[in-house]
Design an enzyme around this catalytic site. Sequence first.
Site, short mmCIF file in Angstrom:
data_model
loop_
_atom_site.label_atom_id
_atom_site.label_comp_id
_atom_site.label_asym_id
_atom_site.label_seq_id
_atom_site.Cartn_x
_atom_site.Cartn_y
_atom_site.Cartn_z
N ARG A 98 1.07 -0.66 -0.07
CA ARG A 98 0.17 -0.47 0.44
C ARG A 98 0.94 1.38 0.00
O ARG A 98 1.82 0.74 0.60
CB ARG A 98 -1.31 0.49 1.08
CG ARG A 98 -1.60 1.21 1.58
CD ARG A 98 -3.04 1.27 0.72
NE ARG A 98 -3.31 2.36 0.90
CZ ARG A 98 -4.83 2.72 0.36
NH1 ARG A 98 -5.40 2.01 -1.02
NH2 ARG A 98 -6.05 2.87 0.93
N THR A 376 -10.06 0.59 -9.95
CA THR A 376 -8.91 -0.24 -9.22
C THR A 376 -8.97 -1.16 -10.10
O THR A 376 -9.13 -1.83 -10.85
CB THR A 376 -8.97 -0.82 -8.04
OG1 THR A 376 -9.28 1.00 -6.95
CG2 THR A 376 -8.67 -2.03 -7.47
N THR A 394 -3.83 -0.17 -7.30
CA THR A 394 -5.06 1.24 -7.55
C THR A 394 -4.12 2.03 -7.50
O THR A 394 -3.08 2.42 -7.27
CB THR A 394 -5.75 0.39 -6.88
OG1 THR A 394 -6.81 1.94 -6.88
CG2 THR A 394 -5.47 1.35 -5.09
N ASP A 418 -8.27 8.16 0.41
CA ASP A 418 -8.15 6.93 1.45
C ASP A 418 -7.82 7.40 3.06
O ASP A 418 -8.54 7.25 3.70
CB ASP A 418 -7.74 6.26 0.80
CG ASP A 418 -8.51 5.62 0.13
OD1 ASP A 418 -9.49 6.05 -0.38
OD2 ASP A 418 -8.43 4.38 -0.55
N SER A 447 -7.62 0.82 3.11
CA SER A 447 -8.32 0.61 2.05
C SER A 447 -9.66 0.04 2.08
O SER A 447 -9.61 -0.82 3.01
CB SER A 447 -7.13 -0.18 1.78
OG SER A 447 -7.01 -0.82 0.58
N SER A 448 -10.01 -0.87 1.12
CA SER A 448 -11.21 -1.83 1.40
C SER A 448 -10.29 -2.64 0.03
O SER A 448 -11.46 -3.60 0.59
CB SER A 448 -12.29 -0.50 0.36
OG SER A 448 -12.65 0.76 1.67
N GLY A 468 -13.23 -1.03 -6.57
CA GLY A 468 -14.81 -1.34 -6.21
C GLY A 468 -15.15 0.24 -4.92
O GLY A 468 -16.07 0.13 -3.99
N GLY A 469 -13.87 0.55 -4.95
CA GLY A 469 -14.01 1.41 -3.65
C GLY A 469 -14.65 0.59 -2.16
O GLY A 469 -14.07 -0.25 -1.99
O1 DON Z 1 -8.17 1.48 -1.30
C1 DON Z 1 -9.22 1.36 -1.55
O2 DON Z 1 -10.24 1.31 -0.87
C2 DON Z 1 -9.12 2.59 -2.50
N1 DON Z 1 -8.43 3.17 -3.04
C3 DON Z 1 -9.55 1.30 -3.76
C4 DON Z 1 -10.48 2.34 -4.93
C5 DON Z 1 -10.79 1.37 -6.11
O3 DON Z 1 -11.13 0.00 -6.05
C6 DON Z 1 -11.59 1.79 -7.23
N2 DON Z 1 -12.23 1.13 -8.16
N3 DON Z 1 -12.80 0.78 -8.55
#
Ligand code: DON
Length: 566
Positions: A98, A376, A394, A418, A447-448, A468-469
């Site tokens: 990360r 991502t 990502t 984030d 992060s997720s 997908g955040g």
């Molecule tokens: O680390 C995370 O949770 C976010 N930065 C992820 C971003 C993400 O999944 C965007 N995507 N579709």
Amino acid sequence: MRIYTFWVLLVCIAIPGKETFSRSFRPVKFSQAMVVAPEPYAADIGADVLQKGGNAVDAAVAVGFALAVTYPQAGNIGGGGFIIYRDADNDVYALDYREKAPLKAGRNMYLDEEGNILENASLLGYLAGGVPGTVAGLWKIHRKFGKLEWIQLLQPAIELAEQGFIIDEYLAGALRAYAEDFARFPSSRKIFLKEGPDSLYKEGDRFIQKDLAATLKRIARQGADGFYKGKTALLFEQDMQKNGGLITREDLNRYEAVWRDPIEIDYRGYKVHSMPLPSSGGIVLAQILNGVEPYDLQALGHNSADHIRVFTEIARFAYADRARFLGDMDFVDVPVEKLISKPYTRKRIARINWFGAGDSDSLLSMNQLTGESPQTTHFSIVDRWGNAVSSTYTINGNFGSKVVIEGTGVLLNNEMDDFSVKPGVPNMFGLLGNEANAIEPEKRMLSSMTPSIVTRNDSLFMVIGSPGGSRIITTVAQVISNVIDFGMNIRQAIEAPRFHHQWQPDVIFLEDSGFSRDTENLLKIRGYKLQKMRTIGIANGLMRANHSKNWQGWADPRGNGKVNGY
Ligand code: DON
């Protein structure tokens, strides 16, 4: 136990019988080894590495670097991510690569003197970037588990960058959508826009990235030092200084990927191995799976209003816990063991009022909002020996901060968003956080990402993950549950319509297509607010069905991926 047991019993009596899913929607199958990647060039490169005798880690390195060239929306060397790796002896490892905050970062760096948020500063431009971790991560796992030569694994990416590749409709659309942002930064404009009056790249055009090829060559020759030291680091520092960014050569020199202990979740006889902090993925996934385990989901009916309610009420408190407790454990204490324990989740379930919609505000109050435009990416790989890689990485938003570091071809992430930029103010995914996720120098932002591997009786069963955040965790939970609870194959489990709830905003998100008006009405009658979303997550996974010799894989049609293998 009282109320929910009563409620489940009632539903089970009302809807007798089990659902079965036809197997006629068939996934892609290979008998030995498989790559499921979010972009076709990268999937082919990974499969080629496997066929030439490389193992899953070799393929992951080749895929990771190839995506940095062919899938600039999310593939990267200027971002970071996580890997869950399971070897053929069933030992499971979690690698954290990360991004971290630069040494010069501070908790109020995105606030003006009155404490108001500086609009877009954590999303767009030089200040938005964390210190990248991808190259360190791929280097670290390759040193420990790789079999083929590092340089050989970077070669396909170098060729794609140097000689170019043909832009498909998917990339052309993404480049068009962000053309205005690229135009703001000269170093990005000259890469992502053409010269002349019609500056947009189109489907069928060849896309060449010479600077990126040169950076990849330095990494190929020098390993991680080719990125974190020498010329690349110097170019990084110079461009940062020129444009008000914070990342220095010292930041890059000090960056290290870290082995962590995976989160282990026992779910109906399966073991799910997922990512620990600084990703919330494994912990929230554990809470969701622990929470739904007491319910006979089959009896509720797949994607029925009752099924959605059970998931929703459990996700509500799991995401509330995320906001309250979770952050980088190298900086804050987090009661992880408690949060992922089954008794803790059962106690929380006992407090759910099953007669109507739950109330997020009563769990803990914070403001709400949500954002979109995520990007991502995830790839799942298994080799002929049974080693498996599940990796999500990502640059956060589509094309990250939209900044290319001058002379490197490297797109910088916008992962700083984030962090909890200001307590009570949501990030681009509507996620809230507080002290535990406040900015500190060298801290990793929460992060997720939820790269996961599922085993059964010590055998590899499934490799899964998604972008997908905030929606990543519920996406992964639903795919796993679709397979284990509903007997779906990997294609059905990935394609099935998805829903999402994240405590705040207090809304159930439903994918546009796939939920009937009846289901929506039943939820509304119970007091739920609903919101349509085009898609939720882009899961890429593989599995081996019980008693089958073949691996089955599927790249989510919500994205542009491909399955390849032999
Ligand atoms: O680390 C995370 O949770 C976010 N930065 C992820 C971003 C993400 O999944 C965007 N995507 N579709």
